[in-house]
Design a protein around this motif. Structure first.
Motif, PDB file in Angstrom:
ATOM      1  N   UNK A  40       9.403  46.862-104.739  1.00  0.00           N
ATOM      2  CA  UNK A  40      10.143  47.573-103.697  1.00  0.00           C
ATOM      3  C   UNK A  40      10.940  46.585-102.854  1.00  0.00           C
ATOM      4  N   UNK A  41      11.060  45.326-103.324  1.00  0.00           N
ATOM      5  CA  UNK A  41      11.705  44.236-102.596  1.00  0.00           C
ATOM      6  C   UNK A  41      11.123  44.084-101.199  1.00  0.00           C
ATOM      7  N   UNK A  42       9.830  44.340-101.107  1.00  0.00           N
ATOM      8  CA  UNK A  42       9.139  44.066 -99.854  1.00  0.00           C
ATOM      9  C   UNK A  42       8.453  42.725-100.035  1.00  0.00           C
ATOM     10  N   UNK A  43       8.993  41.686 -99.362  1.00  0.00           N
ATOM     11  CA  UNK A  43       8.513  40.321 -99.616  1.00  0.00           C
ATOM     12  C   UNK A  43       7.267  40.046 -98.799  1.00  0.00           C
ATOM     13  N   UNK A  44       6.161  40.505 -99.340  1.00  0.00           N
ATOM     14  CA  UNK A  44       4.886  40.327 -98.666  1.00  0.00           C
ATOM     15  C   UNK A  44       4.358  38.911 -98.907  1.00  0.00           C
ATOM     16  N   UNK A  45       4.524  38.054 -97.902  1.00  0.00           N
ATOM     17  CA  UNK A  45       4.031  36.680 -98.025  1.00  0.00           C
ATOM     18  C   UNK A  45       2.720  36.586 -97.250  1.00  0.00           C
ATOM     19  N   UNK A  46       2.193  37.730 -96.848  1.00  0.00           N
ATOM     20  CA  UNK A  46       1.068  37.740 -95.927  1.00  0.00           C
ATOM     21  C   UNK A  46      -0.272  38.059 -96.556  1.00  0.00           C
ATOM     22  N   UNK A  47      -0.385  37.918 -97.882  1.00  0.00           N
ATOM     23  CA  UNK A  47      -1.647  38.267 -98.533  1.00  0.00           C
ATOM     24  C   UNK A  47      -2.799  37.410 -98.019  1.00  0.00           C
ATOM     25  N   UNK A  48      -2.477  36.192 -97.638  1.00  0.00           N
ATOM     26  CA  UNK A  48      -3.496  35.294 -97.099  1.00  0.00           C
ATOM     27  C   UNK A  48      -4.175  35.928 -95.871  1.00  0.00           C
ATOM     28  N   UNK A  49      -3.367  36.415 -94.952  1.00  0.00           N
ATOM     29  CA  UNK A  49      -3.907  37.055 -93.757  1.00  0.00           C
ATOM     30  C   UNK A  49      -4.593  38.373 -94.087  1.00  0.00           C
ATOM     31  N   UNK A  50      -4.018  39.111 -95.051  1.00  0.00           N
ATOM     32  CA  UNK A  50      -4.605  40.393 -95.429  1.00  0.00           C
ATOM     33  C   UNK A  50      -5.982  40.180 -96.057  1.00  0.00           C
ATOM     34  N   UNK A  51      -6.106  39.124 -96.854  1.00  0.00           N
ATOM     35  CA  UNK A  51      -7.401  38.764 -97.434  1.00  0.00           C
ATOM     36  C   UNK A  51      -8.409  38.461 -96.323  1.00  0.00           C
TER      37      UNK A  51
ATOM     38  N   UNK B 277     -14.843  29.128 -92.216  1.00  0.00           N
ATOM     39  CA  UNK B 277     -13.462  28.788 -91.873  1.00  0.00           C
ATOM     40  C   UNK B 277     -12.461  29.474 -92.821  1.00  0.00           C
ATOM     41  N   UNK B 278     -11.266  29.821 -92.312  1.00  0.00           N
ATOM     42  CA  UNK B 278     -10.268  30.516 -93.145  1.00  0.00           C
ATOM     43  C   UNK B 278      -9.972  29.772 -94.444  1.00  0.00           C
ATOM     44  N   UNK B 279      -9.839  28.439 -94.363  1.00  0.00           N
ATOM     45  CA  UNK B 279      -9.469  27.677 -95.558  1.00  0.00           C
ATOM     46  C   UNK B 279     -10.558  27.756 -96.617  1.00  0.00           C
ATOM     47  N   UNK B 280     -11.824  27.919 -96.202  1.00  0.00           N
ATOM     48  CA  UNK B 280     -12.874  28.011 -97.209  1.00  0.00           C
ATOM     49  C   UNK B 280     -12.990  29.439 -97.733  1.00  0.00           C
ATOM     50  N   UNK B 281     -12.647  30.434 -96.913  1.00  0.00           N
ATOM     51  CA  UNK B 281     -12.705  31.819 -97.391  1.00  0.00           C
ATOM     52  C   UNK B 281     -11.647  32.039 -98.467  1.00  0.00           C
ATOM     53  N   UNK B 282     -10.444  31.467 -98.271  1.00  0.00           N
ATOM     54  CA  UNK B 282      -9.363  31.834 -99.174  1.00  0.00           C
ATOM     55  C   UNK B 282      -8.838  30.737-100.102  1.00  0.00           C
ATOM     56  N   UNK B 283      -8.781  29.534 -99.699  1.00  0.00           N
ATOM     57  CA  UNK B 283      -8.154  28.437-100.456  1.00  0.00           C
ATOM     58  C   UNK B 283      -6.804  28.807-101.073  1.00  0.00           C
ATOM     59  N   UNK B 284      -5.980  29.489-100.295  1.00  0.00           N
ATOM     60  CA  UNK B 284      -4.588  29.684-100.687  1.00  0.00           C
ATOM     61  C   UNK B 284      -4.316  30.719-101.765  1.00  0.00           C
ATOM     62  N   UNK B 285      -5.275  31.613-102.017  1.00  0.00           N
ATOM     63  CA  UNK B 285      -5.057  32.624-103.054  1.00  0.00           C
ATOM     64  C   UNK B 285      -3.823  33.479-102.775  1.00  0.00           C
ATOM     65  N   UNK B 286      -3.581  33.766-101.493  1.00  0.00           N
ATOM     66  CA  UNK B 286      -2.458  34.634-101.136  1.00  0.00           C
ATOM     67  C   UNK B 286      -1.126  34.068-101.595  1.00  0.00           C
ATOM     68  N   UNK B 287      -1.002  32.737-101.557  1.00  0.00           N
ATOM     69  CA  UNK B 287       0.256  32.123-101.975  1.00  0.00           C
ATOM     70  C   UNK B 287       0.328  31.971-103.489  1.00  0.00           C
ATOM     71  N   UNK B 288      -0.786  31.542-104.084  1.00  0.00           N
ATOM     72  CA  UNK B 288      -0.790  31.392-105.538  1.00  0.00           C
ATOM     73  C   UNK B 288      -0.508  32.731-106.221  1.00  0.00           C
ATOM     74  N   UNK B 289      -0.995  33.817-105.600  1.00  0.00           N
ATOM     75  CA  UNK B 289      -0.808  35.142-106.198  1.00  0.00           C
ATOM     76  C   UNK B 289       0.678  35.522-106.272  1.00  0.00           C
TER      77      UNK B 289
END
Lengths: 306, 359
Positions: B84-95, B276-288
């Motif tokens: 839908x051309x919705x550039x969701x770069x926020x998956x990290x926060x959503x996670x 800590x946030x970095x241990x919960x996610x380790x950047x999955x939102x960006x890699x995805x």
């Protein structure tokens, strides 16, 4: 009290400097119609390059030059993908940020925790720096601050008052019409992306050789993204970017001012990002049409296409 | 004289699309080899080691699947948003928001309810957390014309600070010896794992079901069609009476909600407490983001590309230790592969002909 005010102004100017440099660069780039989300990554590459070259040569200005060259080189990737290959600019910019953050982390690893022996000295402007109150706060500062302001004014003049500025703006507004004037749209877009990259790299260099004189991975800390938001806040005008950047510099400083009052440091660290949202909302509330982005911002242009 | 002409290619077959990605990944790996070379590492050894560590042993495969779970969930959700051309770069926060909501639910209800009730509840809570964090930028974009790239990103930083605020403050556990982090979740809320692995299978099943479900949603339903029109031709969409706000809210609720699921998996399946946030996610939102792009925005392919990038994370971590490379290596690999993937798109959509023309 006097000292607190002076140091607050001083720190506001310091915090606003990288924002102004990066924002000015992004404005030039976006005015030509190219969205570059790689600012954060280019900034990181600029920071680490300036640091390494300054440390090995002992000359901060050589570090600045090297950072500019590095910013130019990595931005070439985005110019190539978004202009020549007409790729999606959002994805290309994100890729540039990932690559830039990665490269800076790799290049800088041996330098973590090693402070710079010779950093960029603050520069006192004769006479003006002797003024009471504002003298020390405004005119005894990092050369990057003066550079940022001069470059922003120059960019304003260049974009708004020169022939080439008109060509750049019309490239962002209507590349087809621009091309019928015999102007090379691709060339202008390339030049503007590369120029933007050089500015972002300067912003990074300020962080590592003037502001903190050490290299820490991730030291750009989202400033590149805030610069992209400031581009909107400044309504694509480098003159307004000066005010916008220093307002945000003030918000960064607010963190340290409020912390002694017992407010959570994490809440204060949220402030720059929260303010970005609030300010964008405020502009949009006043009049959404004032968010007057270049018409072709983010759109690829294919030569000869009707 | 040699002339290079380009023309649009209209008949893009799935095979050609697949082969383009394969060639692009190959070219990307060649480029990465130069980076390895520059840092004094034998690139052949390093690249082969990445894949041997991730896919070459039972242990490696288990770890790869573990890391693929969040990547598939988030990547599949992003395919919908990006379409839908919705550039969701926020998956990290959503996670992270999903993890926060799930933790709260588990800590407050987990000791009183049986596992069969609490596990679905924490997944629901995680979905709601991620969805809420996803629809804020949707409202801001559609109602107030605020660029979603900026808002989703800012919300990442805001959420990370908010989470840290919780775990050093009101949610700080009594069993953490003063270190930031909540107490362990109650046993009933801990997700089961496949024996001898860290694979929390409930989330794995959820990831596959969601990918298939999204595929049906995108290609077989009216909503999927509307989402695509919103992205490809907004003017036609308005003319056809598509409600942009409603469509965007739904698609961002799904996209954010799937990232929220991923957060539930990390907290209740891997760490068993909120850290800590970095241990919960380790950047999955960006890699995805790259997972979605390699999948050509097809949620079903996100399963394969999620596994591929999970392998790069696992292999990258392993060679980082054995070859003494910095942690940023994986980021360089990801960035370069993404650049080559978008370059590949050009050759997919444009026919390049090199002709020698007579002067």
């Amino acid at each position: 009290m006097e000292e607190i005010i002076i140091s607050t102004i001083q720190r506001t100017m310091v915090a606003g400097t990288p924002l102004l440099l990066a924002t000015t660069g992004e404005i030039i780039c976006e005015r030509a119609g190219i969205l570059n989300l790689g600012v954060e990554g280019v900034m990181a590459v600029g920071a680490v390059t300036a640091f390494i070259v300054t440390m090995t040569t002992g000359h901060p200005w050589l570090g600045v030059l090297a950072a500019m060259a590095a910013g130019f080189a990595v931005s070439l990737i985005h110019a190539f993908t978004s202009v020549t290959l007409q790729a999606n600019q959002v994805v290309s910019g994100l890729a540039l940020t990932m690559l830039g953050l990665g490269l800076s982390g790799m290049m800088g690893k041996p330098y973590v925790g090693r402070p710079l022996a010779i950093k960029m000295d603050d520069l006192a402007i004769p006479l003006l720096s002797d003024l009471p109150w504002i003298g020390k706060a405004l005119f005894y500062q990092s050369p990057f601050l003066y550079l940022a302001i001069v470059l922003a004014i120059a960019a304003w003049f260049f974009l708004e008052r020169t022939r080439m500025g008109i060509q750049i703006r019309s490239t962002g507004e209507n590349p087809k019409a621009t091309e019928t004037q015999g102007i090379n749209v691709s060339l202008i877009r390339y030049a503007c992306v590369l120029m933007g990259g050089v500015f972002s790299a300067l912003a990074g260099a300020h962080l590592s050789i003037s502001y903190s004189s050490s290299w820490v991975e991730g030291m750009t800390a989202g400033r590149g993204w805030i610069a992209i938001a400031l581009t909107i806040f400044a309504l694509w005008n480098p003159g307004r970017a000066i005010f916008a950047s220093f307002i945000f510099g003030g918000i960064f400083v607010l963190q340290y001012l409020l912390q002694p009052l017992g407010i959570s440091p994490n809440f204060l660290a949220m402030l720059p990002y929260l303010s970005t949202l609030v300010i964008l909302l405020a502009i949009s509330f006043r009049d959404p049409r004032r968010l007057n982005a270049p018409a072709w911002l983010g759109a690829a242009y294919k030569r000869g296409e009707r | 004289m040699i002339r290079i002409t380009t023309s649009d290619r209209y008949n893009i077959t799935p095979l050609r699309s697949f082969m383009t990605n394969v060639v692009a990944l190959g070219a990307g790996i060649v480029a990465i080899s130069f980076i390895f070379l520059a840092s004094g590492v034998n690139p052949l050894y390093a690249v082969s080691q990445i894949f041997i560590e991730s896919f070459g042993s039972v242990y490696g495969i288990k770890e790869t699947i573990t890391k693929a779970i969040p990547l598939i969930l988030i990547g599949a959700g992003l395919t919908l948003a990006f379409r839908a051309k919705f550039w969701n770069i926020g998956a990290e926060g959503q996670l992270l928001m999903g993890a926060i909501f799930a933790t709260w639910t588990a800590q407050h209800l987990g000791s009183a309810l049986p596992s069969a009730v609490i596990v679905p509840l924490i997944f629901t809570a995680g979905f709601i957390g991620g969805a809420l964090w996803g629809i804020i930028p949707a409202i801001l974009k559609i109602k107030y014309a605020i660029n979603e790239v900026i808002t989703t990103l800012m919300l990442n930083y805001i959420c990370a600070e908010f989470l840290t605020m919780l775990i050093v403050g009101p949610w700080k556990g009594k069993t953490r010896f003063g270190f930031p982090g909540t107490d362990a979740l109650p046993d009933a809320a801990i997700l089961g794992v496949l024996p001898g692995s860290r694979i929390h299978y409930a989330t794995l099943i959820l990831a596959i079901v969601c990918s298939v479900g999204l595929c049906i949603l995108i290609y077989k339903t009216r909503f999927g069609y509307e989402a695509r029109v919103v992205g490809e031709n907004p003017d036609a969409g308005k003319y056809a009476g598509i409600d942009f706000l409603r469509t965007s809210l739904i698609l961002m609720a799904i996209s954010g909600g799937l990232a929220g699921f991923a957060g539930v998996g990390e907290v209740a399946g891997i760490h068993h407490y909120l850290g800590y946030p970095a241990s919960v996610s380790s950047g999955y939102g960006f890699t995805a983001i790259i997972v979605a792009w390699l999948a050509k925005l097809n949620p079903l392919f996100a399963i394969v590309s999620g596994l591929f990038f999970a392998g790069i994370i696992v292999g990258g971590d392993a060679i980082q230790i054995s070859l003494g490379l910095p942690a940023a290596t994986v980021e360089i690999v990801n960035g370069l592969l993404l650049i080559f993937l978008i370059m590949g798109d050009y050759f997919l959509h444009n026919k390049i002909q090199v002709r020698s023309s007579r002067a």
